[in-house]
Design a protein around this motif. Structure first.
Motif, PDB file in Angstrom:
ATOM      1  N   GLY A 141       0.812  -1.210   0.000  1.00 31.46           N
ATOM      2  CA  GLY A 141       0.000   0.000   0.000  1.00 31.46           C
ATOM      3  C   GLY A 141       0.844   1.257   0.000  1.00 31.46           C
ATOM      4  O   GLY A 141       0.508   2.252  -0.660  1.00 31.46           O
ATOM      5  N   PHE A 142       1.964   1.230   0.728  1.00 25.33           N
ATOM      6  CA  PHE A 142       2.867   2.386   0.766  1.00 25.33           C
ATOM      7  C   PHE A 142       3.399   2.687  -0.634  1.00 25.33           C
ATOM      8  O   PHE A 142       3.421   3.843  -1.069  1.00 25.33           O
ATOM      9  CB  PHE A 142       4.023   2.093   1.726  1.00 25.33           C
ATOM     10  CG  PHE A 142       4.930   3.266   1.975  1.00 25.33           C
ATOM     11  CD1 PHE A 142       4.722   4.105   3.055  1.00 25.33           C
ATOM     12  CD2 PHE A 142       5.994   3.538   1.123  1.00 25.33           C
ATOM     13  CE1 PHE A 142       5.555   5.195   3.281  1.00 25.33           C
ATOM     14  CE2 PHE A 142       6.831   4.614   1.336  1.00 25.33           C
ATOM     15  CZ  PHE A 142       6.608   5.452   2.422  1.00 25.33           C
ATOM     16  N   ILE A 143       3.817   1.648  -1.340  1.00 20.13           N
ATOM     17  CA  ILE A 143       4.326   1.838  -2.701  1.00 20.13           C
ATOM     18  C   ILE A 143       3.219   2.337  -3.634  1.00 20.13           C
ATOM     19  O   ILE A 143       3.432   3.230  -4.460  1.00 20.13           O
ATOM     20  CB  ILE A 143       4.926   0.521  -3.222  1.00 20.13           C
ATOM     21  CG1 ILE A 143       6.334   0.329  -2.639  1.00 20.13           C
ATOM     22  CG2 ILE A 143       4.979   0.489  -4.743  1.00 20.13           C
ATOM     23  CD1 ILE A 143       7.039  -0.919  -3.117  1.00 20.13           C
TER      24      ILE A 143
ATOM     25  N   TRP B 106      -5.845  -3.699  -1.962  1.00 21.93           N
ATOM     26  CA  TRP B 106      -6.617  -3.997  -3.176  1.00 21.93           C
ATOM     27  C   TRP B 106      -7.311  -2.738  -3.691  1.00 21.93           C
ATOM     28  O   TRP B 106      -7.301  -2.437  -4.890  1.00 21.93           O
ATOM     29  CB  TRP B 106      -7.670  -5.071  -2.878  1.00 21.93           C
ATOM     30  CG  TRP B 106      -7.208  -6.463  -3.139  1.00 21.93           C
ATOM     31  CD1 TRP B 106      -6.947  -7.431  -2.227  1.00 21.93           C
ATOM     32  CD2 TRP B 106      -6.959  -7.051  -4.425  1.00 21.93           C
ATOM     33  NE1 TRP B 106      -6.542  -8.581  -2.854  1.00 21.93           N
ATOM     34  CE2 TRP B 106      -6.544  -8.385  -4.201  1.00 21.93           C
ATOM     35  CE3 TRP B 106      -7.045  -6.584  -5.730  1.00 21.93           C
ATOM     36  CZ2 TRP B 106      -6.214  -9.250  -5.230  1.00 21.93           C
ATOM     37  CZ3 TRP B 106      -6.716  -7.450  -6.771  1.00 21.93           C
ATOM     38  CH2 TRP B 106      -6.311  -8.767  -6.514  1.00 21.93           C
ATOM     39  N   ARG B 107      -7.936  -1.995  -2.787  1.00 24.32           N
ATOM     40  CA  ARG B 107      -8.659  -0.783  -3.192  1.00 24.32           C
ATOM     41  C   ARG B 107      -7.705   0.248  -3.789  1.00 24.32           C
ATOM     42  O   ARG B 107      -8.028   0.917  -4.775  1.00 24.32           O
ATOM     43  CB  ARG B 107      -9.401  -0.191  -1.996  1.00 24.32           C
ATOM     44  CG  ARG B 107     -10.643  -0.969  -1.584  1.00 24.32           C
ATOM     45  CD  ARG B 107     -11.520  -0.171  -0.653  1.00 24.32           C
ATOM     46  NE  ARG B 107     -10.861   0.063   0.626  1.00 24.32           N
ATOM     47  CZ  ARG B 107     -10.947  -0.740   1.664  1.00 24.32           C
ATOM     48  NH1 ARG B 107     -11.672  -1.847   1.589  1.00 24.32           N
ATOM     49  NH2 ARG B 107     -10.324  -0.458   2.794  1.00 24.32           N
ATOM     50  N   LEU B 108      -6.515   0.392  -3.176  1.00 23.13           N
ATOM     51  CA  LEU B 108      -5.547   1.356  -3.683  1.00 23.13           C
ATOM     52  C   LEU B 108      -5.098   0.994  -5.100  1.00 23.13           C
ATOM     53  O   LEU B 108      -4.974   1.872  -5.967  1.00 23.13           O
ATOM     54  CB  LEU B 108      -4.333   1.416  -2.745  1.00 23.13           C
ATOM     55  CG  LEU B 108      -4.557   2.080  -1.389  1.00 23.13           C
ATOM     56  CD1 LEU B 108      -3.352   1.852  -0.484  1.00 23.13           C
ATOM     57  CD2 LEU B 108      -4.830   3.573  -1.557  1.00 23.13           C
ATOM     58  N   PHE B 109      -4.850  -0.288  -5.327  1.00 21.01           N
ATOM     59  CA  PHE B 109      -4.402  -0.707  -6.646  1.00 21.01           C
ATOM     60  C   PHE B 109      -5.516  -0.541  -7.680  1.00 21.01           C
ATOM     61  O   PHE B 109      -5.279  -0.083  -8.810  1.00 21.01           O
ATOM     62  CB  PHE B 109      -3.919  -2.157  -6.600  1.00 21.01           C
ATOM     63  CG  PHE B 109      -3.224  -2.593  -7.861  1.00 21.01           C
ATOM     64  CD1 PHE B 109      -1.972  -2.115  -8.180  1.00 21.01           C
ATOM     65  CD2 PHE B 109      -3.843  -3.472  -8.740  1.00 21.01           C
ATOM     66  CE1 PHE B 109      -1.332  -2.509  -9.353  1.00 21.01           C
ATOM     67  CE2 PHE B 109      -3.217  -3.875  -9.909  1.00 21.01           C
ATOM     68  CZ  PHE B 109      -1.951  -3.379 -10.212  1.00 21.01           C
ATOM     69  N   MET B 110      -6.745  -0.895  -7.295  1.00 21.02           N
ATOM     70  CA  MET B 110      -7.872  -0.738  -8.217  1.00 21.02           C
ATOM     71  C   MET B 110      -8.116   0.731  -8.524  1.00 21.02           C
ATOM     72  O   MET B 110      -8.514   1.097  -9.636  1.00 21.02           O
ATOM     73  CB  MET B 110      -9.125  -1.375  -7.620  1.00 21.02           C
ATOM     74  CG  MET B 110      -9.082  -2.894  -7.555  1.00 21.02           C
ATOM     75  SD  MET B 110      -8.867  -3.652  -9.181  1.00 21.02           S
ATOM     76  CE  MET B 110     -10.343  -3.093 -10.022  1.00 21.02           C
ATOM     77  N   ARG B 111      -7.867   1.596  -7.545  1.00 21.52           N
ATOM     78  CA  ARG B 111      -8.043   3.030  -7.761  1.00 21.52           C
ATOM     79  C   ARG B 111      -7.069   3.536  -8.828  1.00 21.52           C
ATOM     80  O   ARG B 111      -7.403   4.418  -9.628  1.00 21.52           O
ATOM     81  CB  ARG B 111      -7.850   3.769  -6.444  1.00 21.52           C
ATOM     82  CG  ARG B 111      -8.261   5.243  -6.480  1.00 21.52           C
ATOM     83  CD  ARG B 111      -8.115   5.851  -5.100  1.00 21.52           C
ATOM     84  NE  ARG B 111      -8.954   5.146  -4.143  1.00 21.52           N
ATOM     85  CZ  ARG B 111      -8.809   5.253  -2.821  1.00 21.52           C
ATOM     86  NH1 ARG B 111      -7.857   6.017  -2.326  1.00 21.52           N
ATOM     87  NH2 ARG B 111      -9.610   4.602  -2.012  1.00 21.52           N
TER      88      ARG B 111
ATOM     89  N   ALA C  32       2.674   6.202  -7.085  1.00 20.92           N
ATOM     90  CA  ALA C  32       1.543   6.059  -8.001  1.00 20.92           C
ATOM     91  C   ALA C  32       1.878   6.548  -9.411  1.00 20.92           C
ATOM     92  O   ALA C  32       1.537   5.893 -10.403  1.00 20.92           O
ATOM     93  CB  ALA C  32       0.329   6.816  -7.455  1.00 20.92           C
ATOM     94  N   ASN C  33       2.560   7.687  -9.512  1.00 20.27           N
ATOM     95  CA  ASN C  33       2.882   8.222 -10.837  1.00 20.27           C
ATOM     96  C   ASN C  33       3.801   7.290 -11.612  1.00 20.27           C
ATOM     97  O   ASN C  33       3.626   7.081 -12.820  1.00 20.27           O
ATOM     98  CB  ASN C  33       3.533   9.603 -10.691  1.00 20.27           C
ATOM     99  CG  ASN C  33       2.559  10.653 -10.193  1.00 20.27           C
ATOM    100  OD1 ASN C  33       1.357  10.519 -10.373  1.00 20.27           O
ATOM    101  ND2 ASN C  33       3.071  11.686  -9.542  1.00 20.27           N
ATOM    102  N   ALA C  34       4.790   6.723 -10.930  1.00 20.00           N
ATOM    103  CA  ALA C  34       5.723   5.811 -11.597  1.00 20.00           C
ATOM    104  C   ALA C  34       5.018   4.528 -12.024  1.00 20.00           C
ATOM    105  O   ALA C  34       5.294   3.976 -13.098  1.00 20.00           O
ATOM    106  CB  ALA C  34       6.894   5.497 -10.682  1.00 20.00           C
ATOM    107  N   ILE C  35       4.090   4.040 -11.199  1.00 13.91           N
ATOM    108  CA  ILE C  35       3.366   2.805 -11.526  1.00 13.91           C
ATOM    109  C   ILE C  35       2.492   3.000 -12.764  1.00 13.91           C
ATOM    110  O   ILE C  35       2.352   2.093 -13.590  1.00 13.91           O
ATOM    111  CB  ILE C  35       2.510   2.357 -10.321  1.00 13.91           C
ATOM    112  CG1 ILE C  35       3.419   1.871  -9.186  1.00 13.91           C
ATOM    113  CG2 ILE C  35       1.532   1.261 -10.713  1.00 13.91           C
ATOM    114  CD1 ILE C  35       2.682   1.499  -7.925  1.00 13.91           C
ATOM    115  N   CYS C  36       1.911   4.186 -12.913  1.00 18.20           N
ATOM    116  CA  CYS C  36       0.993   4.439 -14.031  1.00 18.20           C
ATOM    117  C   CYS C  36       1.698   4.879 -15.310  1.00 18.20           C
ATOM    118  O   CYS C  36       1.063   4.958 -16.366  1.00 18.20           O
ATOM    119  CB  CYS C  36      -0.028   5.510 -13.627  1.00 18.20           C
ATOM    120  SG  CYS C  36      -1.141   5.002 -12.310  1.00 18.20           S
TER     121      CYS C  36
END
Length: 355
Positions: free
Chosen positions: A184-186, A222-227, A191-195
């Motif tokens: 969740g921390f990552i 799960w919610r963070l990743f789906m977001r 988030a910008n790097a992941i997207c």
């Protein structure tokens, strides 16, 4: 600076020779003093001068001593987390100005050593010694991930590769990372790097997420990743592919991992504390269910059966545990229940489920 280094060296030798001294160190405010030394170094690395190397040596000695004070000491770890705060450690590191210099690698290496509680071996990245690469202080990993964002992207890539390597080594590390919400921390802070499919960090971050998902993801993670997926306007196909991998791997997620490791405390025993679940005395109607990773059962026949996958219902528990002379106890105020013990010596890796 030299006097401070000498004092820290003396503390390190004291902690090594007398583990009880680490409790005294906590009681007299030792951790507060260590953090104050770190805070006093604010801005020390903004401009390099003749004292830079001496200050770097002080930082190395400071984190080496702090790591040993926390290593294999749950009470000190809990005290540091609750009363000092790892966020204080993060802020102190950032204020030094070291992360924008060529010494950033040394700083991040210190934090990873704290996470693996390694204080004696500088070659702990040696792939031939994987047993040393176990995360035992997962809070330090969050500090590592937080300050990693402030260094050059090439160094970020190198160190994320190291973290992925460690994460893949054993379930104990993955359980520790899951317990502090590292995924969740990552997902939040990267988030910008992941997207961004053009970001070189994306495959490394998604590899970490996939590895952790194969072990365990919390509902919040799960919610963070789906977001991220739902909020990604470009509909990056890499994220959807990762989601499919996560869903597939998470169906085999494991439960919490507990290791009976006696070596750090030098004892000839290990125990598991079972909390009370009702007013009814144990073990009248309660069952403990666990999986054991067994290195050696003590006699060749059963070990060979496990290795060949031929151990079935025909092998009773008595067959497995025959011949053991040492038996630990589950002790309640008015109950003494003898159970079996297992020997862990050889290199065999069978797994056994017991209820």
């Amino acid at each position: 600076l030299s006097l401070k280094c000498a004092i820290l060296a003396c503390l390190f030798k004291l902690f090594s020779s007398n583990p009880i001294s680490r409790d005294t160190f906590r009681h007299v405010g030792g951790f507060v003093c260590l953090v104050s030394v770190l805070v006093a170094l604010e801005g020390s690395f903004v401009e390099e001068n003749e004292e830079t190397i001496a200050k770097l040596d002080l930082v190395q000695a400071l984190f080496r001593t702090m790591t040993l004070a926390l290593a294999y000491h749950p009470v000190n770890k809990r005290f540091f987390r609750n009363d000092i705060g790892y966020a204080t450690l993060t802020s102190g590191i950032q204020l030094m100005g070291i992360l924008s210099t060529k010494y950033a690698t040394h700083m991040l290496d210190n934090i990873l050593k704290m996470a693996t509680e390694n204080v004696t071996d500088d070659s702990y990245w040696d792939p031939t010694k994987p047993r040393k690469l176990v995360i035992r202080n997962a809070q330090a990993v969050l500090v590592f991930l937080d300050i990693l964002r402030h260094v050059h992207i090439n160094l970020q890539s190198e160190l994320l590769n190291r973290l992925n390597y460690i994460t893949n080594l054993c379930a104990k590390t993955r359980d520790a990372l899951a317990s502090v919400g590292a995924t969740g921390f990552i997902t939040i802070h990267y988030a910008n790097a992941i997207c961004d499919s053009a970001n070189p960090l994306q495959p490394l971050l998604l590899r970490f997420v996939t590895t952790m998902a194969a072990y365990r993801l919390s509902p919040t993670e799960w919610r963070l990743f789906m977001r991220l997926l739902l909020g990604n306007e470009t509909k990056n196909p890499i994220l959807f592919k990762t989601l499919l991998q996560v869903v597939k791997s998470s169906s085999h997620s494991a439960g919490p991992y507990i290791e009976f490791d006696r070596s750090p405390i030098g004892a000839d025993y290990a125990c598991l504390m079972v909390p009370s679940v009702s007013d009814e005395p144990w073990p009248a109607s309660h069952t403990i269910m666990l999986w054991l990773w067994v290195d050696n059962f003590g006699h060749h026949q059963v070990t060979q059966a496990l290795e060949q996958g031929t151990l079935h219902e025909s092998h009773s528990t008595e067959d497995l545990l025959a011949g053991y002379s040492r038996q630990p106890s589950v002790v309640e105020p008015s109950t003494d229940v003898n159970i079996f013990s297992l020997s862990f010596r050889d290199e065999h890796d069978p797994t056994l489920g017991i209820t």
